[in-house]
Each structure stands twice: as C-alpha cells, then as structure tokens.
Design a protein around this motif. Structure first.
Motif, mmCIF file in Angstrom:
data_model
loop_
_atom_site.group_PDB
_atom_site.id
_atom_site.type_symbol
_atom_site.label_atom_id
_atom_site.label_comp_id
_atom_site.label_asym_id
_atom_site.label_seq_id
_atom_site.Cartn_x
_atom_site.Cartn_y
_atom_site.Cartn_z
ATOM 1 N N ARG A 1 0.825 -1.206 0.000
ATOM 2 C CA ARG A 1 0.000 0.000 0.000
ATOM 3 C C ARG A 1 0.865 1.264 0.000
ATOM 4 N N ARG A 2 1.944 1.245 0.763
ATOM 5 C CA ARG A 2 2.825 2.433 0.809
ATOM 6 C C ARG A 2 3.529 2.627 -0.534
ATOM 7 N N PHE A 3 3.913 1.544 -1.185
ATOM 8 C CA PHE A 3 4.536 1.607 -2.508
ATOM 9 C C PHE A 3 3.547 2.189 -3.518
ATOM 10 N N THR A 4 2.301 1.721 -3.453
ATOM 11 C CA THR A 4 1.270 2.224 -4.365
ATOM 12 C C THR A 4 1.050 3.716 -4.170
ATOM 13 N N TYR A 5 0.982 4.136 -2.915
ATOM 14 C CA TYR A 5 0.778 5.558 -2.619
ATOM 15 C C TYR A 5 1.943 6.388 -3.154
ATOM 16 N N ALA A 6 3.156 5.858 -3.018
ATOM 17 C CA ALA A 6 4.343 6.562 -3.500
ATOM 18 C C ALA A 6 4.365 6.653 -5.023
ATOM 19 N N ALA B 1 -2.780 -12.150 -6.983
ATOM 20 C CA ALA B 1 -4.067 -11.450 -7.014
ATOM 21 C C ALA B 1 -4.277 -10.607 -5.760
ATOM 22 N N GLN B 2 -3.823 -11.123 -4.606
ATOM 23 C CA GLN B 2 -3.984 -10.350 -3.365
ATOM 24 C C GLN B 2 -3.175 -9.056 -3.420
ATOM 25 N N THR B 3 -1.977 -9.135 -3.952
ATOM 26 C CA THR B 3 -1.146 -7.933 -4.103
ATOM 27 C C THR B 3 -1.875 -6.901 -4.955
ATOM 28 N N MET B 4 -2.476 -7.367 -6.052
ATOM 29 C CA MET B 4 -3.187 -6.454 -6.943
ATOM 30 C C MET B 4 -4.407 -5.846 -6.251
ATOM 31 N N ALA B 5 -5.073 -6.604 -5.397
ATOM 32 C CA ALA B 5 -6.244 -6.080 -4.675
ATOM 33 C C ALA B 5 -5.820 -4.960 -3.729
ATOM 34 N N TRP B 6 -4.681 -5.117 -3.064
ATOM 35 C CA TRP B 6 -4.172 -4.058 -2.185
ATOM 36 C C TRP B 6 -3.839 -2.801 -2.983
ATOM 37 N N ILE B 7 -3.200 -2.992 -4.150
ATOM 38 C CA ILE B 7 -2.860 -1.845 -4.996
ATOM 39 C C ILE B 7 -4.128 -1.137 -5.460
ATOM 40 N N LEU B 8 -5.104 -1.928 -5.924
ATOM 41 C CA LEU B 8 -6.360 -1.360 -6.395
ATOM 42 C C LEU B 8 -7.034 -0.539 -5.313
ATOM 43 N N ASP B 9 -7.162 -1.110 -4.121
ATOM 44 C CA ASP B 9 -7.864 -0.421 -3.040
ATOM 45 C C ASP B 9 -7.143 0.861 -2.655
ATOM 46 N N THR B 10 -5.821 0.802 -2.562
ATOM 47 C CA THR B 10 -5.046 1.996 -2.187
ATOM 48 C C THR B 10 -5.166 3.073 -3.252
ATOM 49 N N GLU C 1 -5.496 4.300 -17.680
ATOM 50 C CA GLU C 1 -5.267 4.667 -19.077
ATOM 51 C C GLU C 1 -3.826 5.123 -19.293
ATOM 52 N N HIS C 2 -2.969 4.904 -18.276
ATOM 53 C CA HIS C 2 -1.591 5.395 -18.332
ATOM 54 C C HIS C 2 -0.575 4.275 -18.144
ATOM 55 N N ASP C 3 -0.640 3.562 -17.022
ATOM 56 C CA ASP C 3 0.299 2.481 -16.725
ATOM 57 C C ASP C 3 -0.423 1.482 -15.832
ATOM 58 N N ILE C 4 -0.549 0.245 -16.319
ATOM 59 C CA ILE C 4 -1.375 -0.769 -15.664
ATOM 60 C C ILE C 4 -0.508 -1.928 -15.162
ATOM 61 N N PRO C 5 -0.193 -1.980 -13.871
ATOM 62 C CA PRO C 5 0.600 -3.096 -13.329
ATOM 63 C C PRO C 5 -0.193 -4.402 -13.307
ATOM 64 N N ALA C 6 0.554 -5.496 -13.077
ATOM 65 C CA ALA C 6 -0.020 -6.841 -13.002
ATOM 66 C C ALA C 6 0.887 -7.691 -12.122
ATOM 67 N N PRO C 7 0.448 -8.896 -11.750
ATOM 68 C CA PRO C 7 1.316 -9.763 -10.945
ATOM 69 C C PRO C 7 2.542 -10.226 -11.726
ATOM 70 N N ASP C 8 3.593 -10.530 -11.000
ATOM 71 C CA ASP C 8 4.819 -11.076 -11.571
ATOM 72 C C ASP C 8 5.442 -11.976 -10.497
ATOM 73 N N VAL C 9 6.742 -12.110 -10.497
ATOM 74 C CA VAL C 9 7.421 -12.984 -9.541
ATOM 75 C C VAL C 9 7.099 -12.544 -8.102
ATOM 76 N N LYS D 1 -6.433 -9.252 -10.782
ATOM 77 C CA LYS D 1 -7.111 -9.078 -9.504
ATOM 78 C C LYS D 1 -7.919 -10.326 -9.133
ATOM 79 N N PRO D 2 -8.332 -10.458 -7.857
ATOM 80 C CA PRO D 2 -9.270 -11.524 -7.492
ATOM 81 C C PRO D 2 -10.593 -11.308 -8.226
ATOM 82 N N LEU D 3 -11.330 -12.386 -8.450
ATOM 83 C CA LEU D 3 -12.603 -12.281 -9.177
ATOM 84 C C LEU D 3 -13.566 -11.311 -8.500
ATOM 85 N N GLY D 4 -13.595 -11.311 -7.176
ATOM 86 C CA GLY D 4 -14.513 -10.441 -6.458
ATOM 87 C C GLY D 4 -14.161 -8.971 -6.539
#
Length: 427
Positions: free
Chosen positions: A132-137, A157-166, A145-153, A186-189
């Motif tokens: 969350r702190r990384f996302t905020y930074a 999906a949980q990491t992406m959910a935290w990024i999305l929410d933040t 519409e600019h830069d869309i992250p995704a999971p990697d090593v 992201k997770p399906l939900g």
C-alpha cells in the motif's frame, strides 16, 4: 549441498535484450531515428519509502517502475518482489514487455517494476503495508489509461487487490468506479477475470502444442522439466500432463527434484501448499544438485523462474529438443546460439508467455466496459489469438532457419515503427 535458483546471477539482462533488439533492427533496417527512441526508456522511477514493521521498527524499502514505450497504448507490465530487482533489471523487463504487447497486437506499451525485497521474510500484514505504501508513493505514475501493473514474480491477485484499493482511495468517490482497471490479475470479487490465473501457463502449453503439431509430433509420453513451479510453471505442467506428457524434474527457489518415472503435478502442487510453497523433501522424487537440473533426460524444458538461467555454461548439456520460455529472458544470447546450432527449438519468451498479458487485456476490457466474460469465452479467445500469433512467428522463423526469437522481434518492432512513421514525432 543443494543451492538455490535465486542465487544464479541475472546480471546482463539489459545487455541481452539490447542485443536481441539491435539484431532484429539491423535485419529490418529500422529507421535510425526510431531506433534511437526505442533504445531508451521513456521514464524511470526509483522510490525510497518507510514502513513500520510488526515489531514497531521502521524499514526503508526501494521500489522501481520503468516505463519503456507507449507508442501503441498505455504502459503495461508486472510488479515483482525479489531481491534481484534493480533499475537495470526493470529496464530490461520493461523493454521485453514493449516487444511482447506489440507482437501480440495489443493496444499497450511496455513497463515493469517492483520492490527489492525477499517477501518470505515478512508477514502478510507487513506485505500489505509495504504494498500500500509503494502504491501511494507511485501516485499518478500508474493509472488505468496510463500504466497498468499486473502480478509477476512473488506477487499475486492479493497484491493487486491491495494496490487497487489503495489507488482508489486517492481518487474522489465519484471517480473510483472508473479506476478498477488500474491493475489486472485481480481476485474475481474485485473485478478480476476468469482464466487470468492460468493464462500464462496455458499460453506456454499452447505454444508447445502448436510447435509439436508443426513437427507432426504428439505430446503423449513426452518428458518435460520445469524450472519454477509457481503460477506459470504449475499451469503449464497441469495442461501438459492432461495431454499425456510426463513431468520428470522440477526446480524452484529452494532446490531441485527428479523422478524418471514421473512426478504427479497435482500431488506436488498440493504438497507445496502445505510446505511453504517449497518442493524440498517431496517424498515421491529424489533431490538433485541444481547444476545438474538442465542436464536431465527430457524432451521439453520449461524455464519459468528468473532470467539468464540458460547460458553458454549449460546450453551444451541440455538434452531437451525444445525450450519453451515461461520466464522473461531465461536464455542469454550466447546460450541461445548454442541451442540453435545444436538444432534445439526455442519458443521465445515474448511469444511463449504472452498468454498472461492477453488475459490481462481481456480483464482490462471487461472492467472498462462493465462486462463479465465466462471462463470458456476467455479461453477460446486465448486459443484463437495465440494460434494466430504463433503461426506468424513460426512461419517467419522457418525463413530464418528456426530462429523464432528474431522473427518475433522483427514483427514487434515493425508494428511500432509503422505507428511512429504514420503519426510523426512531436513537434
């Protein structure tokens, strides 16, 4: 003593991708001005930020986001959490993403990034706060519409959910619903897509299947090994086993195992879920020194871990007749030259593991349009698109004596070149 995959150096990845790019650019006689643009990144971001740990202590972390090129659309690429992450690695991976999205015809550019961190050393609550702190930074350096992250090593999906929410909390309430596609995977939900979890590994499998069909070969009873048994390696193995192929060796960050009679994919996967995602001490296979892994007797080798794993030091010892690159940059230039000279087929990363970014695009589209696609629809789209791109690369590769990587680079670079020549360079 068995040593780790993660201890292999991955220095030189940027040099590798630049050599691959320049080789293809020379062949197509790439416009010299466009070569200058594509040889460098658009933006490179290094962020240092503090996070309070569970014990009350403060740790300062270093994060990266490199945006290579967006001539064809928004930047797109994963975030990885690994001790080897640095600016040079992020630059190399971002460039590969540019070629990958261009190759498969998506309206995306290329980016990559992550944190220089060993996530196994942190609790789940600490990883959430770090993410969350990384996302905020990162702030508005990412966006739907600019830069869309995704999971990697080491992200999921949980990491992406935290990024999305933040990210959504930084936007006015009336705009939050418009920002669900700031990340994919992201997770399906939370707006994720059916099939995204298996898409990269499924794409690896499809490329192997298409390659075998071109060689009038069946996959039943073929022996394969997988380096990296995470999301990509597991799903590739799952689909290959369903075709009757036999898994005979696995290597992960903790060690290597082999069984000449075969390793049951689901049993190994279930074992890992109960043993901290490690294959160590798996009872139905023998431990193997990591330096002997690529020498195992097999037909197909799937490197699905980190970069620079197949080099001049081990390429001459590989017994497989096909390398299917599930990871990004697993084979260096010298290693590939040896493989091709030995008549070993190589399905390059920007083609072989492109199922993930294809499925990410489908997720992005669904979020953008307020739609939901069923699993069979997503997989059918993957099948069709992957076959179309594979055929194009394979046919051009045959003209180049089996060099599919150069063929893939040529197709990708020419697509970007056309965009620049048609639009011109501002001002």
């Amino acid at each position: 003593m068995i040593t780790n995959v993660k201890e292999r150096p991955i220095h030189g990845m940027l040099e590798n991708v630049m050599r691959q790019f320049n080789h293809a650019a020379d062949i197509i006689n790439l416009n010299s001005n466009i070569r200058k643009i594509l040889s460098i990144t658009n933006n490179e971001l290094i962020i240092h930020f503090p996070v309070k740990m569970d014990n009350g202590e403060i740790e300062v972390f270093t994060g990266y986001r490199v945006q290579h090129n967006n001539a064809l659309g928004p930047y797109k690429g994963g975030l990885r959490y690994h001790p080897t992450v640095d600016i040079e690695t992020a630059k190399a991976l971002a460039m590969w993403m540019t070629w990958k999205t261009a190759l498969v015809g998506l309206p995306y550019g290329g980016a990559k990034g992550g944190l220089k961190i060993d996530p196994s050393k942190y609790s789940t609550s600490e990883l959430e706060r770090i993410t969350r702190r990384f996302t905020y930074a990162l702030g508005d350096n990412i966006g739907p519409e600019h830069d869309i992250p995704a999971p990697d090593v080491n992200t999921n999906a949980q990491t992406m959910a935290w990024i999305l929410d933040t990210y959504m909390t930084t936007k006015p309430p009336t705009e939050r619903a418009k920002n669900r596609h700031v990340v994919t995977g992201k997770p399906l939900g939370s707006g994720g897509s059916e099939g995204r979890d298996r898409a990269t590994g499924y794409g690896v499998f499809l490329n192997i299947k298409f390659w075998a069909e071109r060689k009038s070969m069946i996959l039943k009873d073929k022996r394969f090994i997988v380096q990296g048994f995470g999301n990509v390696g597991y799903w590739a193995a799952h689909f290959l086993e369903n075709e009757g192929a036999k898994l005979v060796g696995v290597q992960d960050a903790y060690g290597s195992i082999a069984n000449d009679n075969g390793i049951d994919v689901e049993k190994l996967f279930n074992y890992m879920q109960q043993n901290k995602n490690s294959i160590l001490n798996y009872p139905d296979a023998a431990a193997l020194d990591k330096d002997l892994f690529f020498e195992l007797d097999c037909d197909i080798c799937i490197p699905a871990a980190l970069g620079n794993q197949i080099t001049a030091a081990n390429a001459g010892k590989i017994k497989a007749f096909l390398i299917a690159e599930g990871a990004n940059g697993p084979t260096d230039v010298e290693g590939e030259e040896i493989l091709l000279n030995r008549g070993i087929g190589v399905i390059p990363d920007i083609l072989c593991n492109s199922g993930g970014v294809m499925a990410s695009y489908y997720e992005w589209l669904q979020n953008r349009n307020g739609e939901y696609w069923q699993l069979d629809e997503v997989m059918a789209k993957l099948d069709k698109k992957m076959k179309e791109v594979f055929d194009k690369v394979y046919d051009m590769g045959q003209e180049r004596e089996g060099d599919m990587r150069t063929a893939a680079f040529m197709i990708a670079i020419e697509r970007i070149e056309r965009a620049y020549l048609q639009r011109g360079i501002f001002p």
